[in-house]
Scaffold this motif. Structure first.
Motif: not given
Length: 422
Positions: A95-99, A370-372, A378-381, A401-402
């Motif tokens: 779910t996190v990966a797909l989010a 929320m974890l996503s 980060y990915v969009l940066s 994030s921490v």
């Protein structure tokens, strides 16, 4: 002679030993033979506290057997709990990966559809109905979905549709008046609403550590999302009604997710233990949502700055940009690949999210989503196709994030409080 005959009158869930000319048993058992000449009646085997099984059958020509067997297998309920925890963990990771993919592809899909975000939203909303009901029909024909599942009360699905449509309407109206950085921060009240509704409607009880973990997750997301904005950009001169509407929008969405969880819990009783197929909930929920969105379409179009009289021409232009026939439509480079990839990923994400609600809870699914958020930021940066310009992240992003991860760990390791009986 077969030992099965001796214990058939008192069936127990133990290893099965057959004795003919020889006896074969699992590794490391001990078998002891003792001779007794005193006739005794055949009696049921007794299971001692240390796991021994003693079966006595005595006659003048028959030996007295004492069979001791041991197994390292975990008790069934512990094994089932362990398997369910692994399933929840794997489903949460998917779910996190797909989010993350859903958020990133949405941003990429808006590159060719930047002039038609309202069309893309309506395209996905009504596209869900056709996709989900097509899958539901195929699963019904295959016998996976039964008449009893289809016959579940529709009033709950109507409630889901109303709540989600109202969530869209209030969210769009407030988003038009709020600065960008404030929107994802106010959306974190979604988790607070879920905890409250879960306790009220489902009778769930959460420990102090679980509640603290959820609050840390929400706070971590706020810190990560707000890391790139200055304080004077948040709510300058904004009337109280608009952030309040965004919070109410989160309440509508949270209420819809809790009702979905309630449907799964209630269906287990109505279907006599059978598992409700998730496409029943997805299909009817999205169907009623599309119905109420259609009724609210004049309001929604005005909120997006599109007069209702101009809506047909707007939708026609949006469809032309989406299809991009001949690739000669200006400003629509990337269509139809990027929008269709987003729609496919969004469908997969919604299926995975509802499956996580089914096997765990709405709160766990919310934590996964929320974890996503920081992962997506980060990915969009990073430099991406059609988005070659990267972005630098402030140290507060890492801090947020921490905090988020610490909240997830605290919620996961916390021992749940005994649930209330409904």
């Amino acid at each position: 002679m077969s030992l099965n005959v001796l214990i058939s009158r008192c069936p127990i869930h133990l290893h099965n030993y057959n004795v003919s000319r020889s006896m074969s048993v699992p590794a490391n058992p001990s078998l002891r033979f003792s001779q007794s000449q005193t006739p005794l009646a055949v009696r049921c085997p007794k299971l001692s506290r240390d796991g021994d099984i003693r079966i006595h059958r005595n006659s003048q020509n028959t030996a007295n057997f004492t069979v001791r067997a041991s197994s390292e297998t975990s008790p069934p309920h512990l094994a089932s709990s362990s398997n369910n925890s692994k399933l929840v963990f794997v489903s949460s990771a998917i779910t996190v990966a797909l989010a993350v993919a859903n958020r990133v592809l949405y941003k990429l899909a808006l590159v060719p559809m930047k002039q038609y975000p309202f069309f893309l939203a309506q395209f996905t909303t009504f596209g869900y109905v056709m996709i989900y009901f097509s899958i539901l029909f195929m699963r019904y024909r295959a016998g996976i979905v039964t008449r009893e599942m289809i016959g579940l009360p529709k009033s709950r699905f109507v409630a889901i549709g109303i709540l989600e449509a109202l969530g869209v309407a209030t969210g769009m109206s407030s988003a038009a008046m709020l600065p960008g950085p404030a929107i994802p921060i106010l959306n974190q009240t979604f988790l607070v609403w879920q905890l409250a509704f879960s306790a009220i409607l489902l009778g769930r009880r959460y420990s102090f550590n679980q509640i603290t973990g959820c609050m840390l997750v929400a706070f971590g997301v706020v810190v990560a999302v707000a890391s790139g904005s200055s304080a004077d950009q948040m709510l300058p001169g904004v009337e109280f009604i608009w952030p309040a509407l965004m919070i109410i929008s989160s309440a509508f969405q949270a209420g819809a997710s809790i009702i979905k969880e309630f449907i799964f819990v209630d269906a287990a009783k109505r279907l006599k233990g059978k598992s409700l197929d998730i496409f029943v909930v997805n299909s009817f929920g999205s169907g009623f949502q599309a119905l109420f969105v259609l009724l609210l379409l004049p309001l929604l179009s005005n909120l997006k700055g599109i007069p209702f009289a101009q809506l047909p021409s707007y939708l026609k232009s949006g469809a032309g940009c989406l299809v991009n026939i001949g690739r000669d439509v200006p400003g629509c480079d990337g269509s139809p690949l990027l929008p269709l990839l987003y729609v496919a990923t969004n469908v997969a994400f919604n299926i995975s999210l509802l499956n996580l609600v089914k096997i765990s809870s709405a709160v766990v699914s919310s934590l996964a989503v929320m974890l996503s958020v920081p992962i997506s930021i980060y990915v969009l940066s990073l430099p991406l196709p059609y988005l070659p310009e990267g972005a630098s992240l402030s140290p507060f992003f890492l801090l947020g994030s921490v905090i988020l991860v610490l909240g997830l760990v605290l919620y996961t390791v916390a021992r749940p409080v005994k649930q209330a009986s409904n």
